[in-house]
Design a protein around this motif. Structure first.
Motif, PDB file in Angstrom:
ATOM      1  N   LEU A  27       0.843  -1.197   0.000  1.00 59.79           N
ATOM      2  CA  LEU A  27       0.000   0.000   0.000  1.00 59.79           C
ATOM      3  C   LEU A  27       0.875   1.242   0.000  1.00 59.79           C
ATOM      4  O   LEU A  27       0.517   2.275  -0.549  1.00 59.79           O
ATOM      5  CB  LEU A  27      -0.858   0.024   1.269  1.00 59.79           C
ATOM      6  N   TYR A  28       2.029   1.137   0.655  1.00 60.59           N
ATOM      7  CA  TYR A  28       2.876   2.312   0.842  1.00 60.59           C
ATOM      8  C   TYR A  28       4.096   2.326  -0.066  1.00 60.59           C
ATOM      9  O   TYR A  28       5.019   3.089   0.151  1.00 60.59           O
ATOM     10  CB  TYR A  28       3.286   2.417   2.311  1.00 60.59           C
ATOM     11  N   THR A  29       4.135   1.430  -1.060  1.00 66.34           N
ATOM     12  CA  THR A  29       5.201   1.545  -2.045  1.00 66.34           C
ATOM     13  C   THR A  29       4.629   2.010  -3.374  1.00 66.34           C
ATOM     14  O   THR A  29       5.351   2.151  -4.346  1.00 66.34           O
ATOM     15  CB  THR A  29       5.925   0.201  -2.260  1.00 66.34           C
ATOM     16  N   THR A  30       3.307   2.215  -3.407  1.00 63.62           N
ATOM     17  CA  THR A  30       2.669   2.668  -4.648  1.00 63.62           C
ATOM     18  C   THR A  30       1.833   3.904  -4.350  1.00 63.62           C
ATOM     19  O   THR A  30       1.237   3.998  -3.277  1.00 63.62           O
ATOM     20  CB  THR A  30       1.680   1.609  -5.218  1.00 63.62           C
ATOM     21  N   ILE A  31       1.780   4.802  -5.296  1.00 60.22           N
ATOM     22  CA  ILE A  31       0.838   5.912  -5.203  1.00 60.22           C
ATOM     23  C   ILE A  31      -0.079   5.800  -6.405  1.00 60.22           C
ATOM     24  O   ILE A  31       0.364   5.902  -7.544  1.00 60.22           O
ATOM     25  CB  ILE A  31       1.558   7.272  -5.191  1.00 60.22           C
ATOM     26  N   ARG A  32      -1.333   5.489  -6.129  1.00 60.03           N
ATOM     27  CA  ARG A  32      -2.307   5.392  -7.214  1.00 60.03           C
ATOM     28  C   ARG A  32      -3.485   6.278  -6.863  1.00 60.03           C
ATOM     29  O   ARG A  32      -4.329   5.910  -6.066  1.00 60.03           O
ATOM     30  CB  ARG A  32      -2.755   3.942  -7.404  1.00 60.03           C
ATOM     31  N   LEU A  33      -3.506   7.471  -7.478  1.00 57.70           N
ATOM     32  CA  LEU A  33      -4.527   8.448  -7.109  1.00 57.70           C
ATOM     33  C   LEU A  33      -5.921   8.006  -7.520  1.00 57.70           C
ATOM     34  O   LEU A  33      -6.915   8.466  -6.975  1.00 57.70           O
ATOM     35  CB  LEU A  33      -4.206   9.809  -7.731  1.00 57.70           C
ATOM     36  N   GLN A  34      -6.009   7.091  -8.496  1.00 55.29           N
ATOM     37  CA  GLN A  34      -7.329   6.660  -8.949  1.00 55.29           C
ATOM     38  C   GLN A  34      -7.997   5.745  -7.933  1.00 55.29           C
ATOM     39  O   GLN A  34      -9.196   5.534  -7.989  1.00 55.29           O
ATOM     40  CB  GLN A  34      -7.192   5.901 -10.262  1.00 55.29           C
ATOM     41  N   SER A  35      -7.206   5.189  -7.039  1.00 56.43           N
ATOM     42  CA  SER A  35      -7.745   4.212  -6.107  1.00 56.43           C
ATOM     43  C   SER A  35      -8.052   4.851  -4.753  1.00 56.43           C
ATOM     44  O   SER A  35      -7.140   5.269  -4.042  1.00 56.43           O
ATOM     45  CB  SER A  35      -6.733   3.080  -5.924  1.00 56.43           C
ATOM     46  N   PRO A  36      -9.324   4.935  -4.375  1.00 57.71           N
ATOM     47  CA  PRO A  36      -9.671   5.533  -3.077  1.00 57.71           C
ATOM     48  C   PRO A  36      -8.989   4.801  -1.925  1.00 57.71           C
ATOM     49  O   PRO A  36      -8.516   5.429  -0.980  1.00 57.71           O
ATOM     50  CB  PRO A  36     -11.184   5.362  -2.990  1.00 57.71           C
ATOM     51  N   MET A  37      -8.913   3.463  -2.025  1.00 58.68           N
ATOM     52  CA  MET A  37      -8.249   2.682  -0.991  1.00 58.68           C
ATOM     53  C   MET A  37      -6.797   3.137  -0.862  1.00 58.68           C
ATOM     54  O   MET A  37      -6.261   3.270   0.231  1.00 58.68           O
ATOM     55  CB  MET A  37      -8.318   1.204  -1.382  1.00 58.68           C
ATOM     56  N   GLY A  38      -6.162   3.397  -1.999  1.00 66.93           N
ATOM     57  CA  GLY A  38      -4.764   3.805  -2.020  1.00 66.93           C
ATOM     58  C   GLY A  38      -4.554   5.168  -1.385  1.00 66.93           C
ATOM     59  O   GLY A  38      -3.747   5.313  -0.461  1.00 66.93           O
ATOM     60  N   TRP A  39      -5.300   6.182  -1.821  1.00 71.54           N
ATOM     61  CA  TRP A  39      -5.033   7.496  -1.231  1.00 71.54           C
ATOM     62  C   TRP A  39      -5.587   7.615   0.170  1.00 71.54           C
ATOM     63  O   TRP A  39      -5.090   8.422   0.973  1.00 71.54           O
ATOM     64  CB  TRP A  39      -5.358   8.672  -2.153  1.00 71.54           C
ATOM     65  N   GLY A  40      -6.575   6.780   0.496  1.00 73.37           N
ATOM     66  CA  GLY A  40      -7.039   6.769   1.881  1.00 73.37           C
ATOM     67  C   GLY A  40      -5.948   6.283   2.821  1.00 73.37           C
ATOM     68  O   GLY A  40      -5.736   6.840   3.897  1.00 73.37           O
TER      69      GLY A  40
END
Lengths: 177, 313
Positions: B90-103
């Motif tokens: 979760l913390y080695t990727t930044i995917r702004l399209q994914s709410p789970m990711g930016w959350g």
């Protein structure tokens, strides 16, 4: 290259060979499936019609599962095939929620699993397992960008539909009606 | 001619009859996230307004809960993962399209801010507290001096966190009950309301309690307004959304939704708070606890009911 599948609902007899072939080819654990057959009966006796559909991941062009994946485990391969990289998947379940076709499931090993269009076979030039075993030859797999392919030919000459186009996912499995 | 429609559907033992991938962990995670957002927003705002003296519980004491709430919340998210050993990705990727990711990233920013905030007030609770290292003391002095500067990003991030708890659900087109943009603001005000209720429970100052319970009343009113709009929006929508609304209007979630969320979680505490405001003696603890329970049950119902709604084809 855009891989797609066309399935003839008028030829399908609902034998579920495609389901078993997939389970065997891909070692799908017992109690799970990457593809399945649905049966829809319409009308009042004696005027009834039946539609059988072999369903699976639609490898959508606008895939909500790829969009919502927080780690990039769900991704596009060549030809628009949607795949899950197992050791990148954290099993958060977001993609399972996002799929209007409920084509994904949580594998007992933790990662999310689904139809891969048998990419390991396709890369060798073979058809996906489900297509190659179909006893009525009702399934067509191929490249939509190749004007001479069988699938383009059959989609040109027959009426077809996709499932839930209103979901906006631009699915790539077409049902010939 | 009467038409009959029969759909066999599919029958995969471990997947069907209906999707159920998110269990009790997710509603608790969303509840704690909203609660933390509510507390930090109010703490930030009243610090910016310069009311630390009058609003002690809001600015100082309630934020002590937040780091625990966020860490437990993240723990819940972790428990929900099926491929737990890989969670760090979760913390080695930044995917702004994914709410789970930016959350996950918002929480990554919010948790340290809340810890720093509470730590800077620690010596007011334990006057003999010693930070042991000199740089920690210097840092504490800097934080105490620049609280207003920290309060701004804290309040703004709190709003983002509160909205995120709703967006996490509303981003799923495939779940018609969740797929409404109003869910973000709705979960935000609901979170604010539960945050206010927590402050009311912790405050010993009558004036502060009165002010926060007035604010809570406002949050409850806005929340009711949003819920009505959400259902109106569904009823004016497509068939799948009408079906989603009907889960609450006669369907299987009608009773828990109206009894626990609308009546016991919103209307009843609102009436009690109004009675208190016009002068009746009221144990303020009752509406506060009801608001908290209502908020929790609301999230359970939304997560559970949303997973039943689906596209039909």
């Amino acid at each position: 290259m855009r891989y797609a599948m066309a399935i003839d609902t008028r030829k399908c007899v609902g034998c579920s060979d495609c389901v078993v072939a997939c389970q065997t080819e891909n070692d799908v654990p017992i109690g799970f499936c990457r593809d399945w057959v649905t049966e829809t009966v319409d009308g009042t006796y004696p005027n009834v019609s039946i539609e059988l559909r072999s369903e699976r991941c639609n490898h959508c062009d606008n895939s909500p599962c790829v969009r919502c994946c927080p780690t990039g485990a769900s991704h596009f391969e060549d030809g628009g095939i949607v795949l899950v990289t197992h050791n990148k998947c954290i099993g958060c379940g977001a993609c399972i929620q996002s799929c209007p076709y409920e084509a994904r499931y949580s594998h007992p090993d933790g990662y999310v699993d689904k139809c891969t269009f048998c990419i390991h076979r396709v890369r060798k030039g073979e058809n996906p397992a489900c297509v190659s075993v179909c006893p009525t030859k009702c399934m067509y797999f191929g490249d939509l960008d190749d004007p001479n392919s069988e699938i383009v030919n059959v989609l040109k000459n027959r009426k077809f539909k996709a499932l839930s186009p209103e979901a906006g996912t631009k699915p790539n499995i077409f049902y010939l009606t | 001619m009467k038409e009959e429609l029969f759909v066999s559907g599919r029958n995969i033992p471990n997947i069907d009859p209906y999707l159920n991938i998110w269990h009790w962990q997710i509603p608790i995670y969303l509840f704690l996230g909203g609660l933390a957002a509510g507390i930090l927003f109010l703490a930030g705002v009243y610090t910016i307004l310069g009311k630390e003296k009058e609003m002690q519980a809001t600015v100082k004491w309630a934020p002590f809960i937040v780091p625990f709430a966020l860490i437990i919340g993240l723990g819940m998210l972790f428990l929900d993962l099926k491929h737990k050993l890989y969670f760090w990705q979760l913390y080695t990727t930044i995917r702004l399209q994914s709410p789970m990711g930016w959350g996950a990233w918002v929480l990554m920013i919010m948790t340290p801010i809340s810890i720093i905030w509470s730590a800077s007030y620690l010596r007011e609770v334990f006057p003999n507290w010693d930070w042991k290292f000199k740089f920690l003391c210097t840092f504490e002095a800097w934080v105490i001096k620049n609280r207003k500067l920290i309060a701004w990003p804290m309040a703004i991030y709190a709003v983002i966190l509160g909205i995120y708890t709703g967006i996490l659900l509303s981003a799923f087109n495939a779940r018609p009950l969740w797929n409404t943009t109003i869910l973000g603001p709705l979960f935000l005000v609901s979170g604010m309301s539960t945050g206010a209720a927590t402050i009311i429970l912790m405050s010993k100052n009558h004036e502060e309690r009165k002010l926060i319970s007035r604010l809570d009343l406002l949050f409850i009113a806005v929340e009711l307004f949003f819920i009505v709009h959400m259902i109106m929006g569904f009823l004016a929508g497509s068939q799948v959304q009408i079906d989603a609304a009907n889960l609450f209007l006669g369907g299987q979630f009608t009773v828990p939704f109206f009894v626990f969320v609308i009546i016991l979680g919103l209307l009843f505490p609102a009436v009690l708070e109004i009675l208190e405001l016009i002068g009746f003696k009221m144990p303020i603890i009752i509406p506060a606890i009801l608001v908290l329970l209502g908020g929790l049950i609301f999230r359970f119902i939304m997560v559970e009911a949303g997973q039943i709604t689906r596209y039909l084809y």
